[in-house]
Motif scaffolding. Structure first.
Motif, PDB file in Angstrom:
ATOM      1  N   LEU A   8       0.685  -1.272   0.217  1.00  0.00           N
ATOM      2  CA  LEU A   8      -0.021  -0.077  -0.198  1.00  0.00           C
ATOM      3  C   LEU A   8       0.755   1.143  -0.159  1.00  0.00           C
ATOM      4  N   ASP A  12      -3.678   5.864   0.412  1.00  0.00           N
ATOM      5  CA  ASP A  12      -4.207   4.526   0.100  1.00  0.00           C
ATOM      6  C   ASP A  12      -5.185   4.614   1.733  1.00  0.00           C
ATOM      7  N   SER A  97       6.268   2.574   2.532  1.00  0.00           N
ATOM      8  CA  SER A  97       5.146   3.367   1.582  1.00  0.00           C
ATOM      9  C   SER A  97       5.411   3.947   1.172  1.00  0.00           C
TER      10      SER A  97
END
Length: 165
Positions: A8, A12, A97
């Motif tokens: 992710l 997100d 991420s």
């Protein structure tokens, strides 16, 4: 098996959610979750040359599970920060991420953590190593939907990672 494409990325909405406890009845699922976390971390290491830990929600597994691999693989289930030191320090934090962004944050120098290991045994860890302490705080934040971008010291606490790949 999950791969880098399953990670992710910043923005997100799941990265901002609080994770649920791993139930003892879910213990048989943990080895597959850990294998996925390990695989993605190895892909990040190969592509970006960093990565010592990863939290389950970064792969959309909304459970309180952290996988570290500093000197050896370590599974941390349902961690609780029992205490943190008053003494803090600053660092340029990174995150899988958003691998190209560094964020200046302040973290506690030492901490005490309780958690369950992969055998469901209760563990207490008194962490006095600064590099491990800041890593645990970063991953623990992920379980609570907190990203290091939200802990930036000020609006000038962002920079691009120097290109190395």
């Amino acid at each position: 098996m999950k791969h880098l494409a399953d990670l992710l990325l910043l923005g997100d909405s799941r990265l901002y959610e609080t994770c649920e406890l791993v139930l003892e009845s879910e213990l048989p699922l943990v080895p597959d979750w850990v294998a996925d976390l390990h695989n993605v971390m190895e892909e990040i290491r190969a592509k970006y040359q960093f990565g010592r830990g990863i939290a389950a929600p970064q792969l959309g597994i909304m459970k309180r599970l952290i996988y570290l691999n500093v000197d050896r693989p370590q599974v941390i289930i349902n961690p609780e920060l029992v205490s943190v030191s008053d003494e803090t320090d600053e660092l340029w934090d990174d995150c899988m991420s958003f691998p190209n962004l560094l964020v200046r944050v302040r973290r506690h120098r030492n901490l005490t953590l309780t958690y369950r290991d992969e055998h469901w045994q209760l563990q207490t860890w008194n962490v006095t190593d600064w590099s491990i302490s800041e890593l645990i705080q970063h991953e623990y934040d992920h379980l609570n939907g907190v990203l290091c971008t939200m802990r930036a010291i000020n609006e000038q606490s962002f920079r691009w990672r120097p290109t190395q790949y």
